[in-house]
Design a protein around this motif. Structure first.
Motif, PDB file in Angstrom:
ATOM      1  N   SER A  39       2.397  73.894 -50.655  1.00  0.00           N
ATOM      2  CA  SER A  39       1.228  73.149 -50.210  1.00  0.00           C
ATOM      3  C   SER A  39       0.191  74.059 -49.555  1.00  0.00           C
ATOM      4  O   SER A  39      -0.868  73.604 -49.159  1.00  0.00           O
ATOM      5  N   ARG A  96      -6.273  70.008 -53.929  1.00  0.00           N
ATOM      6  CA  ARG A  96      -6.291  71.119 -54.867  1.00  0.00           C
ATOM      7  C   ARG A  96      -7.330  70.792 -55.927  1.00  0.00           C
ATOM      8  O   ARG A  96      -7.367  69.682 -56.445  1.00  0.00           O
ATOM      9  N   THR A 107      -7.135  67.689 -58.574  1.00  0.00           N
ATOM     10  CA  THR A 107      -5.899  67.362 -59.257  1.00  0.00           C
ATOM     11  C   THR A 107      -4.819  66.882 -58.303  1.00  0.00           C
ATOM     12  O   THR A 107      -3.805  66.331 -58.737  1.00  0.00           O
ATOM     13  N   ARG A 108      -5.022  67.113 -57.009  1.00  0.00           N
ATOM     14  CA  ARG A 108      -4.083  66.628 -55.992  1.00  0.00           C
ATOM     15  C   ARG A 108      -4.860  66.421 -54.712  1.00  0.00           C
ATOM     16  O   ARG A 108      -5.703  67.247 -54.358  1.00  0.00           O
ATOM     17  N   GLU A 110      -4.370  64.567 -50.565  1.00  0.00           N
ATOM     18  CA  GLU A 110      -3.543  63.861 -49.589  1.00  0.00           C
ATOM     19  C   GLU A 110      -4.263  63.841 -48.250  1.00  0.00           C
ATOM     20  O   GLU A 110      -5.150  64.664 -48.015  1.00  0.00           O
TER      21      GLU A 110
END
Length: 113
Positions: A39, A96, A107-108, A110
């Motif tokens: 991460s 990301r 694409t990611r 959180e």
């Protein structure tokens, strides 16, 4: 002479079994769990705009090391439209971004902790 062969055969069989067991143990080893570095490639940012119709996010972010970009505010495409329903302006995030089909795409993503 026949007795010698019988005595040696179990020893050879045990040796072959031990080698096979060791090889099997190596081939079924569980890979290491993801570390913090998995991460670590996420960048910090703050949501500035959620454009559900355009399927885009505006994020004020720090450096994007994977893309060799300095911190700035920019518009991103998203790889999963469902995230647009979950994000709010002002929310701190970790994300990301990658270059996909000539567009810089999230694409990611959180919530930042």
């Amino acid at each position: 002479m026949l007795n010698t062969r019988i005595a040696i055969t179990p020893v050879i069989a045990a040796f072959v079994f031990a080698i096979g067991s060791a090889a099997h143990a190596q081939s079924t080893t569980v890979p290491p769990a993801p570390t913090a570095s998995a991460s670590a490639d996420l960048s910090e940012g703050e949501i500035r705009k959620v454009d559900k119709e355009g399927k885009k996010l505006t994020i004020k972010h720090g450096p994007l090391k994977s893309l060799d970009m300095p911190g700035m505010t920019m518009v991103f495409s998203v790889s999963d439209e469902a995230v647009l329903d979950k994000l709010q302006v002002g929310e701190k995030v970790r994300f990301r971004a990658e270059k996909l089909n000539d567009a810089i795409t999230v694409t990611r993503i959180e919530a930042a902790r």
